[in-house]
Scaffold this motif. Structure first.
Motif, PDB file in Angstrom:
ATOM      1  N   GLY A 236      14.755  -0.966 -12.334  1.00 41.33           N
ATOM      2  CA  GLY A 236      13.794  -0.704 -13.397  1.00 41.33           C
ATOM      3  C   GLY A 236      12.398  -1.062 -12.947  1.00 41.33           C
ATOM      4  O   GLY A 236      12.207  -1.908 -12.071  1.00 41.33           O
ATOM      5  N   GLY A 237      11.416  -0.381 -13.538  1.00 38.91           N
ATOM      6  CA  GLY A 237      10.032  -0.624 -13.152  1.00 38.91           C
ATOM      7  C   GLY A 237       9.331   0.678 -12.839  1.00 38.91           C
ATOM      8  O   GLY A 237       9.809   1.757 -13.206  1.00 38.91           O
ATOM      9  N   PRO A 238       8.207   0.627 -12.131  1.00 42.86           N
ATOM     10  CA  PRO A 238       7.454   1.857 -11.850  1.00 42.86           C
ATOM     11  C   PRO A 238       8.200   2.756 -10.880  1.00 42.86           C
ATOM     12  O   PRO A 238       8.698   2.308  -9.851  1.00 42.86           O
ATOM     13  CB  PRO A 238       6.143   1.343 -11.245  1.00 42.86           C
ATOM     14  N   LEU A 239       8.292   4.048 -11.223  1.00 42.81           N
ATOM     15  CA  LEU A 239       8.951   5.034 -10.381  1.00 42.81           C
ATOM     16  C   LEU A 239       7.923   6.036  -9.871  1.00 42.81           C
ATOM     17  O   LEU A 239       6.995   6.408 -10.590  1.00 42.81           O
ATOM     18  CB  LEU A 239      10.038   5.775 -11.170  1.00 42.81           C
ATOM     19  N   THR A 240       8.124   6.463  -8.629  1.00 38.01           N
ATOM     20  CA  THR A 240       7.225   7.415  -7.988  1.00 38.01           C
ATOM     21  C   THR A 240       8.049   8.568  -7.405  1.00 38.01           C
ATOM     22  O   THR A 240       9.276   8.599  -7.531  1.00 38.01           O
ATOM     23  CB  THR A 240       6.434   6.745  -6.853  1.00 38.01           C
ATOM     24  N   ALA A 241       7.365   9.469  -6.731  1.00 36.73           N
ATOM     25  CA  ALA A 241       8.039  10.595  -6.077  1.00 36.73           C
ATOM     26  C   ALA A 241       9.082  10.127  -5.078  1.00 36.73           C
ATOM     27  O   ALA A 241      10.038  10.860  -4.770  1.00 36.73           O
ATOM     28  CB  ALA A 241       7.008  11.484  -5.389  1.00 36.73           C
ATOM     29  N   ALA A 242       8.947   8.898  -4.569  1.00 38.90           N
ATOM     30  CA  ALA A 242       9.903   8.371  -3.595  1.00 38.90           C
ATOM     31  C   ALA A 242      11.312   8.274  -4.167  1.00 38.90           C
ATOM     32  O   ALA A 242      12.288   8.323  -3.416  1.00 38.90           O
ATOM     33  CB  ALA A 242       9.447   7.000  -3.093  1.00 38.90           C
ATOM     34  N   ALA A 243      11.433   8.144  -5.489  1.00 37.22           N
ATOM     35  CA  ALA A 243      12.764   8.082  -6.090  1.00 37.22           C
ATOM     36  C   ALA A 243      13.511   9.399  -5.897  1.00 37.22           C
ATOM     37  O   ALA A 243      14.729   9.414  -5.670  1.00 37.22           O
ATOM     38  CB  ALA A 243      12.654   7.745  -7.580  1.00 37.22           C
TER      39      ALA A 243
ATOM     40  N   ALA B  76      15.166   1.193   1.679  1.00 41.02           N
ATOM     41  CA  ALA B  76      15.109   0.443   0.417  1.00 41.02           C
ATOM     42  C   ALA B  76      13.702   0.416  -0.174  1.00 41.02           C
ATOM     43  O   ALA B  76      13.525   0.471  -1.393  1.00 41.02           O
ATOM     44  CB  ALA B  76      15.619  -0.977   0.646  1.00 41.02           C
ATOM     45  N   ASP B  77      12.695   0.325   0.683  1.00 36.38           N
ATOM     46  CA  ASP B  77      11.303   0.264   0.231  1.00 36.38           C
ATOM     47  C   ASP B  77      10.811   1.679  -0.039  1.00 36.38           C
ATOM     48  O   ASP B  77      10.742   2.507   0.877  1.00 36.38           O
ATOM     49  CB  ASP B  77      10.454  -0.398   1.307  1.00 36.38           C
ATOM     50  N   PRO B  78      10.436   2.002  -1.280  1.00 37.16           N
ATOM     51  CA  PRO B  78       9.954   3.363  -1.573  1.00 37.16           C
ATOM     52  C   PRO B  78       8.772   3.770  -0.699  1.00 37.16           C
ATOM     53  O   PRO B  78       8.672   4.936  -0.306  1.00 37.16           O
ATOM     54  CB  PRO B  78       9.558   3.292  -3.047  1.00 37.16           C
ATOM     55  N   ALA B  79       7.907   2.832  -0.389  1.00 37.97           N
ATOM     56  CA  ALA B  79       6.717   3.152   0.404  1.00 37.97           C
ATOM     57  C   ALA B  79       7.071   3.523   1.841  1.00 37.97           C
ATOM     58  O   ALA B  79       6.267   4.151   2.534  1.00 37.97           O
ATOM     59  CB  ALA B  79       5.749   1.973   0.393  1.00 37.97           C
ATOM     60  N   ALA B  80       8.260   3.138   2.302  1.00 42.72           N
ATOM     61  CA  ALA B  80       8.673   3.429   3.677  1.00 42.72           C
ATOM     62  C   ALA B  80       9.349   4.784   3.809  1.00 42.72           C
ATOM     63  O   ALA B  80       9.600   5.239   4.925  1.00 42.72           O
ATOM     64  CB  ALA B  80       9.608   2.328   4.176  1.00 42.72           C
ATOM     65  N   ARG B  81       9.650   5.427   2.696  1.00 48.40           N
ATOM     66  CA  ARG B  81      10.287   6.744   2.761  1.00 48.40           C
ATOM     67  C   ARG B  81       9.250   7.826   3.035  1.00 48.40           C
ATOM     68  O   ARG B  81       8.075   7.656   2.706  1.00 48.40           O
ATOM     69  CB  ARG B  81      10.995   7.047   1.427  1.00 48.40           C
TER      70      ARG B  81
END
Length: 291
Positions: A191-198, A268-273
């Motif tokens: 839960g929390g902020p979701l971005t295109a990385a999801a 695991a890290d959205p920013a790393a995708r």
């Protein structure tokens, strides 16, 4: 995408011959989810078969579910993309329903279960490029899909179409567990902020299962149970929130570029995708080159 299904408990679905709205006649009940009934139907106006989605009879008193269904229908009616299912109409009365095109292919989940031989690497890469195209389109309209998985993708002769915007929402805060247990990203689980990385995660885990026949986590034996917003099937426990995805090379030998692209989606890290555009470019390198 047709057939006859049992309703699996609860009030019986509508029987063939029922006319739930003017111009539509039920041909068969296809499936029942946690809150929806899906029907094969006939459209008199279009003189063709179509798919009807309605709220289950025992849940029609919950106004939020009807609003959620109609919201999805309006989006699909307004959107136009070759890799996204088409919406024909939304009907608000006497009960909310959404009319969709009938797709004649198979869901990826059905293909994975039916076909023992895994698809060629080039087919996996082409599927990924098509999913990137649909997701890019949705993101351009301010929506995250948030439920990409094999049962939400229908394929016919190599052409994929994405289904189901029932949990789609704009980027931003979301409750824990939005999506389907074994397919949602770690940030969806928490839960929390979701971005295109999801959605990049959703593409990656879909390609992983198609390529290998299973997801990279132990999800307790059930990998395709759709959930309502904020709900889960594991009492709040999601393996992807606690452990890294097993590299795809440990399950199947694939071209290095394709394996790296899938593994990158499941960081695991959205920013790393990778971004959707970066992922599409990486997948295209695994496609055969023609003069």
């Amino acid at each position: 995408m047709s057939g006859r299904a049992t309703h699996g408990g609860g009030p019986a679905p509508l029987v063939p011959g029922t006319k739930p709205a003017p111009g539509y006649e039920i041909l068969a009940h296809l499936t029942r989810t946690g809150w929806l009934d899906v029907y094969d139907a006939w459209s008199a106006e279009r003189a063709c078969r179509c798919v009807l989605k309605t709220v289950r009879p025992d849940l029609r008193g919950e106004e939020r579910l009807g609003e959620r269904l109609l919201r999805e229908g309006r989006w699909l009616r307004e959107f136009s993309h070759p890799h996204l299912v088409r919406g024909y109409e939304t009907v608000e009365s006497p009960e909310p329903l959404v009319v969709l095109e009938t797709l004649t292919g198979e869901t990826l989940s059905h293909l994975v279960a039916r076909v023992r031989r895994r698809p060629a690497a080039a087919d996996v890469a082409l599927l990924g490029v098509q999913l990137c195209s649909a997701v890019h389109y949705l993101h351009g309209r301010g929506l995250l899909h948030l439920d990409l998985k094999p049962s939400n993708v229908v394929v016919e002769r190599g052409h994929a179409k994405v289904l189901d915007l029932s949990v789609a929402r704009p980027p931003g805060p979301a409750p824990a567990g939005v999506g389907t247990c074994c397919y949602l990203s770690p940030e969806q689980a928490r839960g929390g902020p979701l971005t295109a990385a999801a959605d990049v995660w959703g593409i990656g885990i879909t390609l992983y299962e198609v390529a290998c026949g299973d997801v990279p986590f132990d999800c307790g034996g059930t990998v395709d149970e759709s959930e309502d917003d904020g709900a889960d099937v594991a009492d709040g426990w999601y393996p992807q929130a606690e452990e890294a995805a097993v590299p795809i090379a440990s399950r199947r030998r694939l071209p290095r570029a394709l394996a790296a692209a899938v593994d990158a989606c499941l960081r695991a890290d959205p920013a790393a995708r990778p971004t959707v555009a970066e992922l599409a470019e990486a997948l295209e390198t695994a496609l055969p080159r023609h003069p």
